[in-house]
Design an enzyme around this catalytic site. Structure first.
Site, PDB file in Angstrom:
ATOM      1  N   THR A  97      -2.098   4.949   9.176  1.00  0.00           N
ATOM      2  CA  THR A  97      -0.853   5.565   8.723  1.00  0.00           C
ATOM      3  C   THR A  97      -0.747   6.899   9.448  1.00  0.00           C
ATOM      4  O   THR A  97      -1.384   7.883   9.068  1.00  0.00           O
ATOM      5  CB  THR A  97      -0.853   5.757   7.197  1.00  0.00           C
ATOM      6  OG1 THR A  97      -1.188   4.509   6.576  1.00  0.00           O
ATOM      7  CG2 THR A  97       0.518   6.209   6.712  1.00  0.00           C
ATOM      8  N   LYS A 172       6.629   2.140   6.336  1.00  0.00           N
ATOM      9  CA  LYS A 172       5.385   2.446   5.600  1.00  0.00           C
ATOM     10  C   LYS A 172       5.431   3.874   5.028  1.00  0.00           C
ATOM     11  O   LYS A 172       5.002   4.120   3.900  1.00  0.00           O
ATOM     12  CB  LYS A 172       4.198   2.286   6.549  1.00  0.00           C
ATOM     13  CG  LYS A 172       2.874   2.874   6.092  1.00  0.00           C
ATOM     14  CD  LYS A 172       2.252   2.149   4.910  1.00  0.00           C
ATOM     15  CE  LYS A 172       0.892   2.758   4.553  1.00  0.00           C
ATOM     16  NZ  LYS A 172       0.348   2.249   3.301  1.00  0.00           N
TER      17      LYS A 172
HETATM   18  N1  LIG Z   1      -7.671   3.512   1.539  1.00  0.00           N
HETATM   19  C1  LIG Z   1      -6.504   2.939   1.295  1.00  0.00           C
HETATM   20  O1  LIG Z   1      -6.223   2.509   0.161  1.00  0.00           O
HETATM   21  C2  LIG Z   1      -5.478   2.765   2.405  1.00  0.00           C
HETATM   22  C3  LIG Z   1      -4.443   1.841   2.213  1.00  0.00           C
HETATM   23  C4  LIG Z   1      -3.506   1.659   3.233  1.00  0.00           C
HETATM   24  C5  LIG Z   1      -3.592   2.416   4.390  1.00  0.00           C
HETATM   25  N2  LIG Z   1      -4.602   3.333   4.532  1.00  0.00           N
HETATM   26  C6  LIG Z   1      -4.652   4.115   5.793  1.00  0.00           C
HETATM   27  O2  LIG Z   1      -5.696   3.558   6.609  1.00  0.00           O
HETATM   28  C7  LIG Z   1      -6.261   4.603   7.414  1.00  0.00           C
HETATM   29  C8  LIG Z   1      -7.784   4.640   7.183  1.00  0.00           C
HETATM   30  O3  LIG Z   1      -8.010   4.948   5.803  1.00  0.00           O
HETATM   31  P1  LIG Z   1      -9.435   4.733   5.105  1.00  0.00           P
HETATM   32  O4  LIG Z   1      -9.163   4.690   3.640  1.00  0.00           O
HETATM   33  O5  LIG Z   1     -10.185   3.625   5.771  1.00  0.00           O
HETATM   34  O6  LIG Z   1     -10.119   6.122   5.448  1.00  0.00           O
HETATM   35  P2  LIG Z   1     -11.673   6.469   5.624  1.00  0.00           P
HETATM   36  O7  LIG Z   1     -12.531   5.531   4.871  1.00  0.00           O
HETATM   37  O8  LIG Z   1     -11.771   7.927   5.337  1.00  0.00           O
HETATM   38  O9  LIG Z   1     -11.925   6.234   7.190  1.00  0.00           O
HETATM   39  C9  LIG Z   1     -11.322   7.090   8.134  1.00  0.00           C
HETATM   40  C10 LIG Z   1     -11.738   6.691   9.541  1.00  0.00           C
HETATM   41  O10 LIG Z   1     -11.163   7.628  10.491  1.00  0.00           O
HETATM   42  C11 LIG Z   1     -12.221   8.200  11.280  1.00  0.00           C
HETATM   43  N3  LIG Z   1     -11.882   9.562  11.702  1.00  0.00           N
HETATM   44  C12 LIG Z   1     -11.480  10.594  10.923  1.00  0.00           C
HETATM   45  N4  LIG Z   1     -11.229  11.693  11.684  1.00  0.00           N
HETATM   46  C13 LIG Z   1     -11.508  11.330  12.977  1.00  0.00           C
HETATM   47  C14 LIG Z   1     -11.425  12.000  14.227  1.00  0.00           C
HETATM   48  N5  LIG Z   1     -10.990  13.280  14.317  1.00  0.00           N
HETATM   49  N6  LIG Z   1     -11.759  11.325  15.352  1.00  0.00           N
HETATM   50  C15 LIG Z   1     -12.175  10.026  15.274  1.00  0.00           C
HETATM   51  N7  LIG Z   1     -12.265   9.328  14.124  1.00  0.00           N
HETATM   52  C16 LIG Z   1     -11.932   9.970  12.985  1.00  0.00           C
HETATM   53  C17 LIG Z   1     -13.424   8.147  10.358  1.00  0.00           C
HETATM   54  O11 LIG Z   1     -14.608   8.316  11.113  1.00  0.00           O
HETATM   55  P3  LIG Z   1     -15.927   8.931  10.399  1.00  0.00           P
HETATM   56  O12 LIG Z   1     -16.603   7.777   9.715  1.00  0.00           O
HETATM   57  O13 LIG Z   1     -16.690   9.489  11.532  1.00  0.00           O
HETATM   58  O14 LIG Z   1     -15.462   9.996   9.428  1.00  0.00           O
HETATM   59  C18 LIG Z   1     -13.261   6.746   9.766  1.00  0.00           C
HETATM   60  O15 LIG Z   1     -13.568   5.750  10.705  1.00  0.00           O
HETATM   61  C19 LIG Z   1      -5.537   5.905   7.021  1.00  0.00           C
HETATM   62  O16 LIG Z   1      -4.497   6.152   7.928  1.00  0.00           O
HETATM   63  C20 LIG Z   1      -5.006   5.590   5.633  1.00  0.00           C
HETATM   64  O17 LIG Z   1      -3.883   6.386   5.308  1.00  0.00           O
HETATM   65  C21 LIG Z   1      -5.566   3.514   3.578  1.00  0.00           C
END
Ligand SMILES: NC(=O)c1ccc[n+]([C@@H]2O[C@H](COP(=O)([O-])OP(=O)(O)OC[C@H]3O[C@@H](n4cnc5c(N)ncnc54)[C@H](OP(=O)(O)O)[C@@H]3O)[C@@H](O)[C@H]2O)c1
Length: 295
Positions: A97, A172
């Site tokens: 997102t 979205k």
């Molecule tokens: N969780 C939900 O319910 C949900 C639902 C729909 C959509 N989303 C969207 O899906 C996406 C991922 O969400 P998530 O819940 O999976 O988050 P998450 O568990 O916090 O994972 C975030 C990912 O981004 C990486 N990252 C963060 N900062 C970075 C940087 N500066 N450079 C390179 N990699 C970086 C993290 O790497 P590290 O492991 O090194 O930190 C990890 O792989 C987001 O855009 C979120 O809005 C989430």
């Protein structure tokens, strides 16, 4: 079966990768914190150190990362995916997102490298991602979406095509502004019930079974009333604020109103003020309680 490079093994990314591996795809993964990618090896994934290495020979490159900065680094950084040797005419799919502005820029960068680009943000929490039942909001040409349907179907219950590149993320972000305000309204409503001496479980049940009972209200009123804390974290307050900010930018750029979006940011910012922005979104209610105490 496709040769897939997947960037980001966070809660959502890891769940999607597991479904690609289950479906027999060949998957190379990459994550900034490499230790978080290692467990996927046991399921058959290859682990690369950089996005540039991960995309070697890939037919499809998918990323699911926190925000614009993470996506920009992973695609266009010094060792970014766009610097790698993917297959000619490979597909680039951004499932993060991110902001509309960055998605448009990334589309141009990917096309300049001969890639087909789709914006495919997803709806659904990590539990739905694990079950392969996300909803994909796709933006791109009809031919490109059709070509990628088997890849998108592997992680989802539905692929909804909204129009050209940018339309998936536009929808979205509007959808997530509406979601953020429903969760914020649930927290505010329950706090008001608490002040009125109404039992929160009774209130949550009545909200859930009344005209107010959207899936968001059902899930979060139960979590809030019963003090259920998801561990691991499902979706953070910080990400709610990020999505709402990107959403307001889009809505403003369209000349539409986002009075409620702006108001909802003020509610969510109380999680930051209380040092709780990395907690689950349902825990917003605790931030509001703490804010009321500190005045
Ligand atoms: N969780 C939900 O319910 C949900 C639902 C729909 C959509 N989303 C969207 O899906 C996406 C991922 O969400 P998530 O819940 O999976 O988050 P998450 O568990 O916090 O994972 C975030 C990912 O981004 C990486 N990252 C963060 N900062 C970075 C940087 N500066 N450079 C390179 N990699 C970086 C993290 O790497 P590290 O492991 O090194 O930190 C990890 O792989 C987001 O855009 C979120 O809005 C989430």
């Amino acid at each position: 079966m496709a040769k897939i490079a997947f960037l980001g093994t966070g809660s959502m990314g890891a769940a999607m990768i597991k479904n690609y591996l289950k479906g027999g795809h060949e998957v190379t993964v990459c994550n900034r914190t490499i230790a978080k990618a290692e467990p996927l090896k046991a399921l058959g994934a290859k682990v690369a150190i950089t996005p540039k290495e991960a995309v070697e020979d890939a037919e499809v490159v998918i990323s699911c990362l926190t925000n614009d900065d993470a996506s920009r680094d992973s695609w266009n950084g010094e060792n970014g995916a766009l610097k790698g040797n993917f297959k000619p005419g490979a597909f680039a799919i951004e499932a993060s997102t991110a902001s509309l502005e960055w998605i448009r820029e990334l589309d141009g960068l990917a096309q300049a490298k001969g890639m087909h680009f789709l914006d495919c943000p997803v709806a659904g929490r990590p539990d739905l991602a694990n079950a392969g039942k996300l909803k994909v909001f796709a933006g791109g040409s009809a031919d490109d979406v059709d070509a990628m349907r088997p890849v998108l179907d592997a992680i989802s219950a539905a692929v909804i095509h909204f129009g050209p590149v940018g339309s998936g993320i536009t929808f979205k972000l509007i959808y997530n502004v509406m979601g953020a305000l429903q969760v914020a309204a649930t927290a505010e409503g329950l706090i008001a019930c608490e002040a009125a001496g109404i039992d929160l479980r009774v209130a949550a049940d009545a909200f859930s079974n009344g005209a107010t009972g959207s899936p968001h209200v059902k899930l979060h009123s139960k979590n809030m009333a019963e003090g259920i804390i998801n561990d691991p974290i499902m979706f953070t307050g910080k990400n709610r604020i990020k999505d709402t900010r990107y959403g307001i930018e889009v809505i403003d750029s369209l000349g539409a109103q986002s009075i409620l979006g702006r108001g909802t940011i003020q509610v969510w910012e109380q999680m930051v003020e209380q040092g709780m922005e990395l907690r689950n979104d349902s825990e917003l209610i605790d931030a509001l309680r703490a804010a009321a105490k500190t005045g």
